[in-house]
Design an enzyme around this catalytic site. Sequence first.
Site, PDB file in Angstrom:
ATOM      1  NE  ARG A 281      -3.946   0.112   2.067  1.00  0.00           N
ATOM      2  CZ  ARG A 281      -4.158  -0.961   2.817  1.00  0.00           C
ATOM      3  NH1 ARG A 281      -3.389  -1.167   3.870  1.00  0.00           N
ATOM      4  NH2 ARG A 281      -5.111  -1.820   2.539  1.00  0.00           N
ATOM      5  CB  ALA A 282       4.092   2.059   1.645  1.00  0.00           C
TER       6      ALA A 282
END
Length: 685
Positions: A281-282
């Site tokens: 997700r980062a």
Amino acid sequence: MPQHYPFSAVLGCETDALDDMGLALVLTTISPEIGGVLVRGEKGTAKSTTVRALAAVLPPIDVYAGDRFSVDPADPAATSPDGPFGTETETIVRPVRLVELPVGATEDRVLGSLHLERALSHGKVEYEPGLLARAHRGILYVDEVNLLHDHLVDLLLDAAAMGQVTVERDGVSVEHAARFVLIGTMNPEEGELRPQLLDRFGLTVEVAAPREPALRAEVVRRRVAYDADPVAFTARYRDTDRALTERVETARERLAKVRLTESALMKIAEVCATFEVDGLRADIVTARTAVAHAAWEGRDEVTRADIRRAALLALPHRRRRNPFDAPGLDEDLLDQILGDDELPPEPPEGPAPDEPPTSPEDNTQDQAQGDGQRDEAADGDSDQAPATDDTPPESDGEPPVTPPAVTESGSTVRATAPYRPRLLKVQGLGEGAAGRRSRALASTGRRVGARRPDGPTGSLHLAETLLAAAGKQSSRGRTTGRVELRNEDLRVAVREGREANLVLFCVDASGSMAARKRMTQVKTAILSLLLDAYRRRDKVGLVTFRGAEATVALPPTHSVDIAAARLDEVPAGGRTPLAEGLLEAARVLTRERMRDPRLRPLLVLVTDGRATGGKDAVARSQQAAEYVAGLGVTTVVIDGESGPLRLGLALRLAELLRAEHLPVAEVSAEALAGTVRSRTQKGAA
């Protein structure tokens, strides 16, 4: 119409010089797919003021007149439960809404529910939209988001990620769009969000009050001017706010044209991998933020500067491994990864006109040559390969998270790695805020009864509603046929779930507990219970007693990381003023009960039971114990006594307190399970 404080009047939110908070808010409105913003900061740092001012600078939107779900008339695929709408339907232009979600909101209020009164009065199953429907194409703001129950935070973040809400309950089946900018603000001193929830926020910023006297004076000057004449003050910043609105609108139009080159994408992946953030997700959020930043700056291609700003906003909060870790990012390491050179341009598709295509044989030869060069480097005289510009030295990175070592400074002993403790619960059935510890009446959980509704919506308990109406049918002139229902017959479900509690630790830090091994064991047990309290959304406090007095080391708070830090600082030594410790704990519990009668306390007394402080110490400690027992507080005595010779004083104290007695070695859930298995095996033999 009330005048809101202008966005550009907030220090650090000027259009050409946005600080981290202003930039994060603007970027997530340019690209809502980023996933929202979490603003962390101490009280009095204009968090709420800035967020409320943001809606006024966003471009207005077109909606259908009378549409409660605010679908976009320009989107042919958009549907509304209030529709369908045709080309003849009137459209209006209105400002973007800022919808505020109260901390005490229920799931019905957030998602929407069956409108009970209209169902009875008109005989129709009608859906009453919730806050998520109202926030569509706008801003959903949650102040003190760290105090919001976890399942509501999950619900909000899922809706923000999916862009729609599906409601299946009470005979209602509705699906509607819910694309909004989610903004949460919080004061870390009042408790942290779980790392799993932190990761779901796209961006996070830390804010603090300026330390320079000139800047602080300017903030006060602007606020005084606004309070004196809001209309004139707002007019002064109208042009700068309008310029910000136009720039946001231009950036939105440019967003789809910004190129994220392969070299930029690889650099983003390298940054995320080097900082060891969990999941992908980062990477996705950093890429989206970099694209939005490029659009904001008027560029058509993502640059090194865009990636740097994006990483500083998207990665710090994702580096937390446990609740006692502070968020942060090593900017020197980030600059080392990004390098000084600009990103290379996008390579052209296919081979260059003057360069012949590479054959498989050439690839094999180049690979063999490269392998030979690497082998030569590995066989060289040096024991360590020379560092390159692309490989940062290990000393520049943050060390991995490890449990605190057992060290001693004077008479201060630190805890070792925490373990999973047994569950300590408050007796009875409460009505406190939702949590994960003790039994309570709640908005979620198993259905245990019914009651009259507090408002127009709720989870209808059909059987109880019919039972309430059955005995009144003759007085209403009905003996056969359909049952006549009225508003006073309505019953909604009463559910039993779990609540959060106040866990007050009262810790004996006297000389009898000061042995290194014993105090380490006690502090580790308390640290484990603190971590458990964090996971169960409890409020915690810390009272210590040693020498001649008791001290409130930490007033009740939701911040267990501060409690853990205070625990490390507690020294040990001196006499044991047990009575003073019990009475100070009683004063704290009484004050908290007056502040919030629904918050039920759990007193955890950690002691070996000895009382040596002052005259008649034993008698006074017995009187204090009887007084605390009279408060009706659920109490657990964790017995710190160990060794072959034990006096059993803590057990006698537990009897006076009408409390559960728990040896410190049995605080661990695994140790307790082992004791039970051992006793069971002996009984079977």
